[in-house]
Design a protein around this motif. Sequence first.
Motif, PDB file in Angstrom:
ATOM      1  N   THR A  29     -12.424  53.689 -12.865  1.00 36.80           N
ATOM      2  CA  THR A  29     -13.050  54.195 -14.079  1.00 36.80           C
ATOM      3  C   THR A  29     -13.961  53.152 -14.715  1.00 36.80           C
ATOM      4  N   MET A  30     -13.945  51.948 -14.186  1.00 38.26           N
ATOM      5  CA  MET A  30     -14.811  50.901 -14.715  1.00 38.26           C
ATOM      6  C   MET A  30     -16.264  51.252 -14.412  1.00 38.26           C
ATOM      7  N   PRO A  31     -17.186  51.100 -15.344  1.00 38.33           N
ATOM      8  CA  PRO A  31     -18.580  51.470 -15.100  1.00 38.33           C
ATOM      9  C   PRO A  31     -19.258  50.571 -14.066  1.00 38.33           C
ATOM     10  N   ASP A  32     -18.820  49.343 -13.916  1.00 33.55           N
ATOM     11  CA  ASP A  32     -19.464  48.432 -12.982  1.00 33.55           C
ATOM     12  C   ASP A  32     -19.091  48.707 -11.534  1.00 33.55           C
ATOM     13  N   VAL A  33     -17.973  49.351 -11.291  1.00 30.51           N
ATOM     14  CA  VAL A  33     -17.523  49.586  -9.919  1.00 30.51           C
ATOM     15  C   VAL A  33     -18.526  50.445  -9.166  1.00 30.51           C
ATOM     16  N   GLU A  34     -18.997  51.494  -9.791  1.00 27.32           N
ATOM     17  CA  GLU A  34     -19.966  52.376  -9.141  1.00 27.32           C
ATOM     18  C   GLU A  34     -21.264  51.627  -8.847  1.00 27.32           C
ATOM     19  N   GLU A  40     -24.088  47.513  -2.951  1.00 29.22           N
ATOM     20  CA  GLU A  40     -23.661  47.086  -1.611  1.00 29.22           C
ATOM     21  C   GLU A  40     -24.298  47.976  -0.545  1.00 29.22           C
ATOM     22  N   ARG A  41     -24.355  49.276  -0.804  1.00 34.20           N
ATOM     23  CA  ARG A  41     -25.012  50.182   0.142  1.00 34.20           C
ATOM     24  C   ARG A  41     -26.506  49.896   0.214  1.00 34.20           C
ATOM     25  N   SER A  67     -33.515  61.186  -8.853  1.00 35.48           N
ATOM     26  CA  SER A  67     -32.365  60.353  -9.217  1.00 35.48           C
ATOM     27  C   SER A  67     -32.683  58.881  -8.945  1.00 35.48           C
ATOM     28  N   HIS A  68     -31.826  58.023  -9.445  1.00 36.04           N
ATOM     29  CA  HIS A  68     -32.062  56.584  -9.321  1.00 36.04           C
ATOM     30  C   HIS A  68     -31.861  56.071  -7.895  1.00 36.04           C
ATOM     31  N   GLY A  69     -30.943  56.642  -7.148  1.00 32.16           N
ATOM     32  CA  GLY A  69     -30.600  56.130  -5.824  1.00 32.16           C
ATOM     33  C   GLY A  69     -31.776  56.028  -4.873  1.00 32.16           C
ATOM     34  N   GLU A  93     -30.911  40.649   2.317  1.00 34.86           N
ATOM     35  CA  GLU A  93     -29.701  41.069   1.610  1.00 34.86           C
ATOM     36  C   GLU A  93     -29.724  40.589   0.163  1.00 34.86           C
ATOM     37  N   ALA A  94     -30.092  39.337  -0.043  1.00 33.54           N
ATOM     38  CA  ALA A  94     -30.130  38.791  -1.404  1.00 33.54           C
ATOM     39  C   ALA A  94     -31.165  39.525  -2.253  1.00 33.54           C
ATOM     40  N   PHE A  95     -32.334  39.795  -1.672  1.00 34.86           N
ATOM     41  CA  PHE A  95     -33.370  40.520  -2.404  1.00 34.86           C
ATOM     42  C   PHE A  95     -32.894  41.925  -2.762  1.00 34.86           C
ATOM     43  N   GLY A  96     -32.287  42.618  -1.800  1.00 34.36           N
ATOM     44  CA  GLY A  96     -31.798  43.971  -2.043  1.00 34.36           C
ATOM     45  C   GLY A  96     -30.755  44.007  -3.138  1.00 34.36           C
ATOM     46  N   ARG A  97     -29.799  43.075  -3.075  1.00 38.53           N
ATOM     47  CA  ARG A  97     -28.720  43.035  -4.076  1.00 38.53           C
ATOM     48  C   ARG A  97     -29.271  42.709  -5.460  1.00 38.53           C
ATOM     49  N   ALA A  98     -30.124  41.682  -5.536  1.00 38.39           N
ATOM     50  CA  ALA A  98     -30.656  41.259  -6.839  1.00 38.39           C
ATOM     51  C   ALA A  98     -31.541  42.332  -7.459  1.00 38.39           C
ATOM     52  N   THR A  99     -32.396  42.926  -6.656  1.00 36.16           N
ATOM     53  CA  THR A  99     -33.294  43.958  -7.181  1.00 36.16           C
ATOM     54  C   THR A  99     -32.509  45.187  -7.635  1.00 36.16           C
ATOM     55  N   CYS A 100     -31.505  45.571  -6.851  1.00 37.76           N
ATOM     56  CA  CYS A 100     -30.678  46.717  -7.230  1.00 37.76           C
ATOM     57  C   CYS A 100     -29.964  46.459  -8.555  1.00 37.76           C
ATOM     58  N   ASN A 101     -29.341  45.302  -8.667  1.00 41.94           N
ATOM     59  CA  ASN A 101     -28.633  44.977  -9.911  1.00 41.94           C
ATOM     60  C   ASN A 101     -29.590  44.954 -11.096  1.00 41.94           C
TER      61      ASN A 101
END
Length: 110
Positions: A29-34, A40-41, A67-69, A93-101
């Motif tokens: 139920t934590m908002p950050d988990v989603e 990660e995907r 949608s955002h995805g 991977e680092a670029f994908g993770r950082a940009t997504c966040n």
Amino acid sequence: MKRIYPILLCLAWTPGAWAHAHAGQVDDTMPDVERIRFCERVRDFALQAFVDREKGRPMKVFQEDGSHGPRITNHIIRRIYEEPQISSPKKAEAFGRATCNEMMQGPAEK
């Protein structure tokens, strides 16, 4: 008697090791988990886009439905194809993770 001490020691030590070996349950139920799971995907898609780019394959983007995805994933895939500075799988991977966040914490939370 000499055999029983090592056995007791192993039995006493084993449950303590098992207790530390497993991560605790994460409350879904934590908002950050989603957001974390989504990023990660997206990181995996970024890595695949890098591999495809390096092998000369055409860019694979998702059909955007508002949608955002797909919007975030397509943005990252396009940037990986455009940026020669992304020159290794780790950088992709680092670029994908950082940009997504960064994009997930954008206007929705402000």
